[in-house]
Write an enzyme that holds these catalytic residues in place. Sequence first.
Site, PDB file in Angstrom:
ATOM      1  CB  CYS A  79       2.419  52.403  64.343  1.00 44.57           C
ATOM      2  SG  CYS A  79       3.937  53.391  64.242  1.00 44.57           S
ATOM      3  CG  HIS A 167       4.544  48.478  61.944  1.00 49.46           C
ATOM      4  ND1 HIS A 167       3.423  48.955  61.308  1.00 49.46           N
ATOM      5  CD2 HIS A 167       5.290  49.558  62.250  1.00 49.46           C
ATOM      6  CE1 HIS A 167       3.490  50.268  61.214  1.00 49.46           C
ATOM      7  NE2 HIS A 167       4.611  50.669  61.787  1.00 49.46           N
ATOM      8  CD  GLU A 169       1.814  45.898  60.212  1.00 43.83           C
ATOM      9  OE1 GLU A 169       2.071  47.054  59.854  1.00 43.83           O
ATOM     10  OE2 GLU A 169       1.510  45.612  61.397  1.00 43.83           O
TER      11      GLU A 169
END
Length: 509
Positions: A79, A167, A169
């Site tokens: 990001c 993202h 994660e």
Amino acid sequence: MTEKILIIDFGSQYTQLIARRIREMQVYCEIHPFNNPPAIDESVRGVVLSGSPRSVRDAGAPRFELDAIKGKLPLLGVCYGAQYLAHFFGGKVEASPSREYGRARMQVVNGDDPLMQGLQKESQVWMSHGDTITTIPEGYHIIASTEDVPVAAYRIAAEQTWGIQFHPEVYHSEEGFKMLENFVVGICGCQQSWTPASFVESTVKELREKLGDDKVVLGLSGGVDSSVAALLLHKAIGDRLHCIFVDSGLLRKNEFEEVIDSYRGMGLNVKGVDASEKFLGDLAGVTDPETKRKIIGRDFVEVFEQEAKRISGVKWLGQGTIYPDVVESAQVNGTAVVIKSHHNVGGLPEKMGLKVVEPLRLLFKDEVRRVGRSMNMPEHLIGRHPFPGPGLAIRILGEITREKVEILQNVDKIYLDILRETGWYDKIWQAGAILLPVQSVGVMGDERTYERCVALRAVQSTDGMTADWVHIPYEILARLSNEIINKVRGVNRVVYDISSKPPATIEWE
């Protein structure tokens, strides 16, 4: 030397989640703020640049010196990190025509790229940014796109450097874990050898070297963090660890005796101290939640210090500090608003002239539990719900009295016993009862009653930062209400708290 991945934190709310995902691969990683970076040594296998609430276009945008990393070690920008690698190296980042938040469909452009290997041609990813990369620098190649974000992922051709504008994660990114694994294991070559057993072995060795023949004193709470910390120290130095368990009079019913027995059964050198008269006396007449917390914290320090001074030759104070506490203290966003004071040992190390030893400062809560299991700690201690440091004082709204404590202890015991019996205890992150400062009209045996109301609280969470209420079946709630009202004298009404955090907190005070 333990191999590791470094995460450079630019202030993203997701940074700790990146670390958790990497550790799930049994690879050790560390989070460091961009403005206080660590030295790069041979243990570092790769680096991740996190997201940020800021824009790379801001005049005061966070900056990080990459000379020792870029082109020399595998590097992944996530990001803000991806936009940083584009903006400051010849590309162009602009405000998005529409803010890009939420789910998006990612199409892999180059399936042969090491970061994309094994991924489906198309999958869902999670976007969270207001800027977007509109022009990539020379030598950068697009490896994935979405409908609205042409540069969803790129690689620098002559380097092991990648950038992704989503993202990986978060759970919403369907193949995000695989992508991170491609980076950490495939590209960085990490061995996936950081296990609970290896942590215990290396930590005990380090503790023995660090502490030598010194004595350590540690305050036990009955919770998993202090218990696991005590076991690790005990493995390293045996009876030179002196544990103190303080009974404030605000623990759960029979908890003091039961926990002391558990600790002694594990071979710990532990002393129990009944200080309930002091705590309850000092809390008499106090109704303000923050004042309660400060009195309890102060009294704990005084009692602990008094008992610790009776042990001659102590040089170290053991603490159950875990990694989120360490990260919070070094966060890049400056000071946060104090929602409530935390009950801890405050300035004890300086006051008593002790050095601090924190065996768990590298671990997240779930990792602490796995380490405890690897040392065969009793499951009832490992799986114990979090319990607030100030104990039942912050679950009794208003003034604290012995009568109120006894009422709440009895309610709490019925509540938790039924949750265990029905199999719900282990499905819940934290459960507790709250004694409300109101009385309500009821009827028992054709007689009018005017007695107390209790609220039951049960939440699901991973770290306590956010939480949602648990949908306990109606038939169990009905049984809870019936047994509490029938068996606890002074209670004639039971309610169930269905508030999430935010906006509510888990505890009521």
